[in-house]
Design an enzyme around this catalytic site. Structure first.
Site, PDB file in Angstrom:
ATOM      1  N   ASP A 149       0.838  -1.198   0.000  1.00 24.07           N
ATOM      2  CA  ASP A 149       0.000   0.000   0.000  1.00 24.07           C
ATOM      3  C   ASP A 149       0.873   1.248   0.000  1.00 24.07           C
ATOM      4  OD1 ASP A 149       0.058   1.256   2.942  1.00 24.07           O
ATOM      5  OD2 ASP A 149       0.098  -0.912   3.147  1.00 24.07           O
ATOM      6  N   MET A 150       0.261   2.348  -0.383  1.00 22.15           N
ATOM      7  CA  MET A 150       1.004   3.603  -0.554  1.00 22.15           C
ATOM      8  C   MET A 150       1.566   4.121   0.765  1.00 22.15           C
ATOM      9  SD  MET A 150       0.225   3.495  -3.712  1.00 22.15           S
ATOM     10  CE  MET A 150      -1.063   2.505  -4.460  1.00 22.15           C
ATOM     11  N   ASP A 151       0.752   4.080   1.820  1.00 25.41           N
ATOM     12  CA  ASP A 151       1.158   4.684   3.078  1.00 25.41           C
ATOM     13  C   ASP A 151       2.339   3.948   3.693  1.00 25.41           C
ATOM     14  OD1 ASP A 151       0.591   6.977   4.422  1.00 25.41           O
ATOM     15  OD2 ASP A 151      -1.156   6.225   5.485  1.00 25.41           O
ATOM     16  N   ASP A 152       2.297   2.618   3.696  1.00 24.37           N
ATOM     17  CA  ASP A 152       3.422   1.866   4.239  1.00 24.37           C
ATOM     18  C   ASP A 152       4.661   2.002   3.368  1.00 24.37           C
ATOM     19  OD1 ASP A 152       2.781   0.097   6.715  1.00 24.37           O
ATOM     20  OD2 ASP A 152       0.974   0.063   5.499  1.00 24.37           O
ATOM     21  N   ALA A 161       6.114   5.457   4.180  1.00 24.11           N
ATOM     22  CA  ALA A 161       6.656   5.405   5.538  1.00 24.11           C
ATOM     23  C   ALA A 161       7.974   4.648   5.572  1.00 24.11           C
ATOM     24  CB  ALA A 161       5.646   4.749   6.485  1.00 24.11           C
TER      25      ALA A 161
END
Length: 633
Positions: free
Chosen positions: A371-374, A377
């Protein structure tokens, strides 16, 4: 103030460094505030004859402890009147765990269910399926999504892969269950009265204007030898194949307990024995998701190990922990080992002819579903580890480059970024009669994901809206997505505070001027919702009603988001309101309680919210570190 902030930063750094696991990760807890996974696990394990009495009794004890005096259960602390889905799930789970329906607590639960309108008022599709599968909710004659949908090619106006990846891994077993309609109940469980089952007029055809789909399907299916039983058989085989190909190494389906439990029930409905390897490994994978919620045992829907590790490593570095520090190096090795190396469903829409893996997922065992957020991060956490000429530095540089290229290939055509896949927001999906389809069945661009991505690309890659057309498109999308009151909606955090923080930090990171009229409007909104104690607090109810609903008290994570957003757009000296937000964080860090315990992670509006035990540490540390860096040096 300078000394107080430094002392607060030092305190947080010590706490985080002392809690790192031996493998370099942080495993601080990702706790669902509702009862859904605990209740579903109890009903599966007992109704399915899987044993595990100690686990069942432990989950039962947590469910009992979470019941309120009015007999209801809630999915967030300030939910008015209780939550019907959580209360119904808990009521039946306790019966499956051996609690008599005649017990006083159960009588109060029945009264609460009746006061909320009875089982017929349940609006969560997951709850309906959970209860129908164990014989406590009437199956409708028709499930609105037929198995034959799995057979339609991607050239069809509507096909299975137009649904979000999160929806697909739940829908495949649900389509099997809706077709077979099992009732895995136990003799001692007393049902609750409900209105008659949904009539035939509530079928797929009645709900959905499928003229385009039907015309395509006629050409595909109306050929000699293709009968309804044949389509059912082929759809069943396709559903089982779909699930089997998306099993993680731990045996779970996409690392989600909810999807995994639906899968086990669906396989049992097809006649699979409990000893079947696919079922046995799934039960083992579910057992590994068990953790502690204070003094009680709970089953997490997934784990947040990659997410926590990446965020903590980055926050520690921003607070002054050197990249060469053993904890940062250990975290880097862990994250490097969790970068995805194989293609997943995301490849179907990647903005490149030859997509390459390179993202990160949320869970420790996630190898399929990045996913984009992980990913952003993890890239933040690894950025400083790629310096130098050593082989290790080269590995980090290679990993960062692959992650960056994957991220860029996932930008939506509207300019924003979604959570998991690219361009999974077909308007036709909203016509399908699935409860919660708007929030779960699609994966649109969101302000929080777009802002977080821009924050990484601006701060770590040096890209600006002025110099990069694709960054300009993303910034313009964010401006268009702004609410009329100046805030932004955050899909994966609670909620308008989260989205506004992500949008403001993202826009300023790519060079948007702090005096931009829309940025100033957002700043005015933030100042307008600050609490009297200097902090910020927002209710999970915002996620359901889609407008800001204040909490009567402030939380650590939401105050940190607001402070960090204001820091990013404030030039010169900090304002008095920002100083009060700092003071709230510093004073509250010393305490435990509702400021740290309120769930600020969002899952499914009105159904699933989460409390990250890491959030009351990570976000205050990052906000204080950024404040110190900008104003106190």
């Amino acid at each position: 103030m300078n000394e107080r902030i430094q002392a607060g930063i030092d305190q947080l750094v010590r706490r985080l460094l002392s809690s790192q696991s031996a493998d370099g990760s942080w495993r601080l807890g990702f706790i669902e505030e509702g009862m859904s996974t605990d209740a579903a696990a109890v009903m599966l394990l007992t109704g399915g004859g899987f044993g595990k009495p100690n686990l069942v009794s432990s989950l039962r004890d947590r469910i009992l402890a979470k019941q309120h005096d009015d007999g209801a259960w809630r999915v967030y602390p300030d939910e008015d009147g209780g939550n019907l889905s959580a209360t119904a799930e808990s009521y039946f789970a306790l019966q499956f765990a051996g609690i008599s329906a005649n017990e006083p607590k159960m009588k109060r639960a029945r009264e609460a269910i009746q006061a909320m309108g009875g089982l017929q008022r349940i609006d969560s599709l997951l709850t309906k399926f959970m209860l129908a599968t164990v014989g406590q909710y009437d199956w409708p004659r028709w499930f609105p999504v037929p198995l034959s949908l799995l057979l339609l090619p991607q050239s069809a106006p509507l096909h299975f892969f137009q649904f979000s990846c999160y929806a697909r891994v739940h829908m495949a077993p649900m389509m099997l269950l809706g077709d077979r309609k099992p009732a895995f109940t136990l003799p001692h469980v007393e049902p609750l009265p409900q209105q008659p089952a949904v009539a035939d007029t509530e079928s797929w055809l009645a709900h959905f204007d499928q003229r385009l789909l039907v015309s395509h399907a006629r050409g595909l299916f109306d050929i000699p030898g293709i009968t309804a039983p044949t389509l059912r058989k082929q759809g069943t085989e396709r559903a089982v194949q779909f699930m089997r190909q998306r099993l993680e190494p731990d045996g779970t389906l996409y690392c989600y307990a909810s999807a995994t439990m639906l899968m086990v029930q669906a396989l049992r409905a097809l006649g699979f024995a409990n000893s079947d390897l696919m079922i046995a490994r799934a039960i083992d994978g579910l057992s590994a998701l068990v953790t502690k919620d204070n003094s009680h045992t709970t089953m997490q829907n997934t784990t947040s190990t990659v997410w926590d590790t990446a965020l903590i490593s980055h926050a520690l570095q921003e607070a002054g922990t050197a990249p060469a520090h053993p904890a940062i190096r250990a975290a880097g090795r862990y994250l490097l080992s969790r970068q995805h190396t194989k293609l997943g469903d995301w490849k179907l829409r990647a903005d490149t002819e030859h997509p390459e893996p390179g993202g990160w997922g949320f869970s420790d065992t996630n190898t399929i579903n990045p996913d984009m957020d992980d990913t952003t991060a993890s890239l933040r956490a690894l950025k400083a580890l790629g310096g130098g000429d050593s082989d290790t530095s080269g590995s980090y540089r290679d990993a960062s480059e692959r992650g960056l290229q994957w991220l860029l290939a996932m930008q939506n055509t509207d300019g924003g970024w979604a959570a998991f896949e690219r361009n999974t927001n077909n308007r036709i999906i909203s016509w399908v009669p699935l409860d919660g389809a708007e929030d779960a069945a699609t994966d649109p661009s969101t302000p929080d994901l777009t802002g977080r991505t821009l924050d990484y690309l601006g701060r770590c890659e040096g890209l600006t809206a002025k110099g990069s057309p694709f960054i300009r498109r993303a910034a313009d999308w964010l401006y268009k997505a702004q609410e009329r009151n100046g805030s932004w909606y955050g899909r994966w955090g609670v909620c308008y505070l989260y989205g506004t923080w992500a949008a403001l930090t993202g826009l300023t990171a790519v060079g948007e001027p702090p005096d931009h009229p829309q940025i100033r409007r957002a700043v005015d909104w933030l100042y307008g919702v600050q609490n009297g104690d200097g902090g910020f607090g927002e209710s999970c109810r915002s996620d359901r009603v889609k407008r800001f609903v204040p909490l009567p008290y402030s939380t650590l994570s939401q105050t940190a988001w607001a402070l960090d957003a204001l820091t990013s757009v404030t030039e010169g000296k900090p304002t008095e309101a920002m100083e009060r937000a700092c003071s709230f964080l510093l004073e509250t860090l010393q305490k435990s309680g509702r400021a740290a315990q309120y769930p600020t992670g969002a899952g499914l509006p009105g159904y699933l919210y989460t409390r990250y035990d890491s959030y009351s540490l990570i976000w205050p540390l990052l906000a204080l570190a950024n404040y110190r860096s900008k104003f106190l040096r």
